[in-house]
Design a protein around this motif. Structure first.
Motif, mmCIF file in Angstrom:
data_model
loop_
_atom_site.group_PDB
_atom_site.id
_atom_site.type_symbol
_atom_site.label_atom_id
_atom_site.label_comp_id
_atom_site.label_asym_id
_atom_site.label_seq_id
_atom_site.Cartn_x
_atom_site.Cartn_y
_atom_site.Cartn_z
ATOM 1 N N PRO A 55 0.718 -1.107 0.037
ATOM 2 C CA PRO A 55 0.005 0.008 -0.046
ATOM 3 C C PRO A 55 0.924 0.985 -0.056
ATOM 4 O O PRO A 55 0.733 2.138 0.648
ATOM 5 N N THR A 56 1.770 1.311 -0.973
ATOM 6 C CA THR A 56 2.717 2.543 -1.112
ATOM 7 C C THR A 56 2.175 3.338 -2.220
ATOM 8 O O THR A 56 2.739 4.314 -2.550
ATOM 9 N N GLY A 57 0.966 2.817 -2.782
ATOM 10 C CA GLY A 57 0.734 3.599 -3.840
ATOM 11 C C GLY A 57 -0.838 2.993 -4.376
ATOM 12 O O GLY A 57 -1.219 2.030 -3.691
ATOM 13 N N GLN A 90 7.047 0.791 6.024
ATOM 14 C CA GLN A 90 6.230 2.097 6.856
ATOM 15 C C GLN A 90 6.393 3.335 6.287
ATOM 16 O O GLN A 90 5.558 3.904 6.601
ATOM 17 N N LYS A 91 7.721 3.595 6.003
ATOM 18 C CA LYS A 91 7.804 5.028 5.729
ATOM 19 C C LYS A 91 7.276 5.642 4.421
ATOM 20 O O LYS A 91 7.108 6.706 4.349
ATOM 21 N N ARG A 92 6.813 4.459 3.645
ATOM 22 C CA ARG A 92 6.270 5.060 2.379
ATOM 23 C C ARG A 92 4.895 4.745 1.943
ATOM 24 O O ARG A 92 4.224 4.820 1.010
ATOM 25 N N LEU A 93 4.198 4.452 3.275
ATOM 26 C CA LEU A 93 2.563 4.107 3.230
ATOM 27 C C LEU A 93 2.082 5.141 2.671
ATOM 28 O O LEU A 93 2.119 6.112 3.294
ATOM 29 N N VAL A 94 0.909 4.940 2.107
ATOM 30 C CA VAL A 94 -0.053 5.984 1.649
ATOM 31 C C VAL A 94 -1.074 5.676 2.494
ATOM 32 O O VAL A 94 -1.616 4.555 2.424
ATOM 33 N N PRO A 95 -1.818 6.577 2.898
ATOM 34 C CA PRO A 95 -2.712 6.554 4.094
ATOM 35 C C PRO A 95 -3.975 5.923 3.544
ATOM 36 O O PRO A 95 -4.451 4.809 4.392
ATOM 37 N N ASP A 96 -4.650 6.149 2.418
ATOM 38 C CA ASP A 96 -5.908 5.174 1.968
ATOM 39 C C ASP A 96 -5.469 4.379 0.975
ATOM 40 O O ASP A 96 -6.405 3.682 0.369
ATOM 41 N N ALA A 97 -4.267 3.968 0.653
ATOM 42 C CA ALA A 97 -3.956 2.950 -0.374
ATOM 43 C C ALA A 97 -4.552 1.609 -0.044
ATOM 44 O O ALA A 97 -4.847 1.048 -0.993
ATOM 45 N N GLU A 98 -4.518 1.130 1.180
ATOM 46 C CA GLU A 98 -4.827 -0.329 1.465
ATOM 47 C C GLU A 98 -6.396 -0.293 1.217
ATOM 48 O O GLU A 98 -7.127 -1.115 0.783
ATOM 49 N N LYS A 295 2.748 2.590 -10.120
ATOM 50 C CA LYS A 295 1.438 2.761 -9.381
ATOM 51 C C LYS A 295 1.195 4.503 -8.939
ATOM 52 O O LYS A 295 0.295 4.390 -8.299
ATOM 53 N N ARG A 296 2.369 4.983 -8.854
ATOM 54 C CA ARG A 296 2.272 6.105 -8.638
ATOM 55 C C ARG A 296 1.787 7.016 -9.884
ATOM 56 O O ARG A 296 1.849 8.450 -9.725
#
Length: 603
Positions: A55-57, A90-98, A295-296
């Motif tokens: 979930p980084t994108g 954890q540093k690159r997780l996008v808040p709503d990606a999951e 994915k970005r």
């Protein structure tokens, strides 16, 4: 019996239109052995596959393609397909990606047997909730002497890397901490010294057996790569191997960019004494510039495809054909029946990069046509396309509002537009009058428009361009400009009257033609306002209209004249069915307005 399987049936998914839930019928996959065919194309036993996004994108079409291949393999062999969230970065997780991940996959029509949202016997299915398992397996490698703690600081590692580059060596770890004794390593760790854990690699990388690329041998020796980071989280390589083993994954289908990392994974399997799954690395999707899809990169995210109004089944059909082909020769018909008829799924994929193409437009149009022709799917198709269509209409309305005083064509539609037609306004849900915040166009009106021209649908904006004057009024300026484009032709308009002997031709003004047309149409009652009656009434007259060229030969012009009257020369669906759709009142209004414009130009 062959191990080639045929997938049949109707995949079903739920969509959430504004009114109520509907089921969008698609292809429900189940397998049976096909007759004949190579036995190596599919495993003979049920396959357990997984889709493991980070979930980084957001999910893009490359991710969807990987998920689909794994999904089809599991369904074709009677196995299981699971979703696992790999959230250790954890540093690159996008808040709503999951959350978006599950929404996008369900929208596309995929379902899974095990996952974070549905559970399963091998959970949890989020890596951040499996840290204890990774610690235990890392400790096992430490005890076996197949791993060691590395106490080098990031600054020291950067210095080592730069020195290696300066000396033209591979910038790999120089094994400084591999010589620390197990006792000292344990003591320093107990004292709180920050460290990571590295796998102690053999000098030669193990061979990889791949179902697509065959035997792969790494061109460089295997380095002592990190398996547990300084923050206590596992690296992708380590968690991936541990989870695939514990979840009993039998086949891993993923992008070819992971092939170079697979020797690390095989080395870990060997260190644990585990049997690796079978790997199939599929060609990377690249854009027209041969750049890897990211994915970005928004234009390839599933959300952008949803906004374009593509049917999920058309998108699945599209990504399936990127780097995969049926065992028989692909034809135009085969393109659109792959997911709605029989699929002979197999594990033969294209080697090398796969460039994305524009076949999505053909597949979208074909699937819309197919669904509408079957009748029962019309409401499901409309429910699926309605949100994107209403958004496109709203966008056009906002732009129209900013251009009301301009004589320039609408920036999105390419023509000038007036107000949305009164008959198209939505008052069905709120009872509000046009001009309020209720939806600009009623769903029932759009449903009727789909009855007329839904089979031409490719995207919301293309559909609006094609049917622009079945939704918006025609400005006087648009009538004027389109008629004036005919130029000198307007001075040579004639009516050809057939009778005894040679046909007679009489000069006519456009305004006179419009007046005659108006009188003829007024004679048709509301009850008789049908395609056949309109055609019988005005057909002979329209066919008699033409213009005389320099050689005095008669050139038909009547249908172009009628299209100017009905839609200001804009391309669109058939004219007489459009007149039926508009109704008698709106059609007469347009004929009258066209007549007045012609008179003003002639004056």
């Amino acid at each position: 019996m062959s191990s080639l399987y045929v997938i049949r049936g109707a995949l079903r998914r739920q969509v959430l239109p504004q009114s109520r839930q509907r089921i969008f019928s698609r292809s429900n996959f189940f397998a049976r052995p096909a007759r004949g065919g190579p036995t190596s194309l599919l495993p003979s036993a049920p396959a357990r596959t997984r889709f493991a996004p980070s979930p980084t994108g957001y999910v893009h079409i490359g991710s969807l393609r990987t998920a689909l291949f794994n999904y089809l393999l599991a369904r074709a062999t009677g196995g299981q397909f699971l979703v696992r969230v790999e959230d250790t970065d954890q540093k690159r997780l996008v808040p709503d990606a999951e959350e978006r991940l599950f929404e996008d996959l369900k929208w596309a029509g995929l379902s899974w047997d095990e996952g974070p949202d549905v559970g399963g016997p091998y959970g949890p299915y989020k890596q951040s909730e499996r840290l204890q398992s990774y610690k235990e397996h890392a400790d096992q490698l430490l005890e076996d002497g197949r791993a060691y703690r590395c106490f080098c600081t990031p600054q020291e590692l950067d210095t080592m890397k730069q020195l290696a580059l300066d000396e033209s060596r591979d910038p790999v770890y120089n094994k400084t901490c591999s010589h620390i004794s197990a006792e000292e390593s344990a003591r320093r760790a107990a004292n709180g010294d920050e460290h990571c854990i590295r796998f102690k690699s053999d000098s030669a990388a193990p061979l990889v057996q791949d179902l697509v690329y065959g035997t792969y041998k790494s061109p460089v020796p295997l380095d002592d790569f990190i398996i547990i980071k300084r923050d206590g989280f596992p690296t992708y390589h380590f968690a991936n191997v541990v989870d695939d083993h514990l979840m009993k994954i039998t086949h891993v289908i993923r992008g070819a960019e992971w092939l170079v990392s697979t020797p690390r994974h095989v080395a870990l399997y060997n260190a644990f004494g585990w049997e690796p799954p079978q790997f199939a690395h599929v060609g990377l999707l690249v854009d027209q510039k041969k750049q890897k899809l990211s994915k970005r990169f928004g234009s390839f995210n599933l959300s952008s495809w949803k906004e374009k109004g593509i049917l999920p089944i058309a998108l699945l059909n599209y990504v399936l054909l990127l780097g995969w082909q049926a065992t028989h020769r692909i034809t135009r018909v085969t393109f659109i029946i792959l997911l709605t008829g029989n699929i002979q799924f197999h594990l033969r994929f294209t080697k090398g990069d796969v460039t994305v193409n524009s076949k999505n437009e053909f597949l979208q149009k074909a699937h819309v046509r197919k669904s509408l022709s079957e009748g029962s799917d019309k409401e499901s198709v409309l429910a699926s396309l309605l949100p994107s269509l209403l958004n496109a209409i709203q966008k056009c309305e906002e732009n129209r509002g900013s251009q009301e005083d301009s004589l320039e064509p609408h920036s999105d539609l390419g023509v000038r537009i007036g107000q949305i037609m009164r008959c198209a306004h939505s008052t069905e849900s709120t009872g509000e009058t046009p001009g309020t915040t209720s939806p600009a166009v009623s769903q029932s009106y759009l449903s009727a428009l789909f009855d007329l021209d839904g089979k031409s649908f490719k995207s919301p904006m293309d559909f609006l361009k094609r049917n622009v004057y079945l939704l918006w009024e025609i400005p006087v300026q648009e009538y004027r400009v389109r008629l004036q484009e005919q130029g000198a032709l307007l001075n040579n308009i004639v009516i050809r009257e057939s009778g005894e002997g040679e046909a007679q031709q009489h000069s006519q003004k456009v305004s006179d033609l419009a007046a005659t047309l108006l009188e003829s149409l007024r004679g048709i009652s509301e009850e008789d306002w049908t395609e056949q009656n309109i055609k019988n009434t005005i057909g002979p007259f329209v066919k008699s209209i033409g213009h005389v060229s320099d050689e005095k030969s008669f050139q038909a012009w009547g249908w172009k004249f009628l299209r100017w009257v009905v839609s200001a020369s804009a391309a669109g669906p058939a004219l007489i069915p459009s007149m039926v759709f508009l109704g008698k009142e709106e059609t007469l209004k347009r004929v009258s307005q066209a007549s007045q414009v012609a008179q003003s130009i002639e004056a």
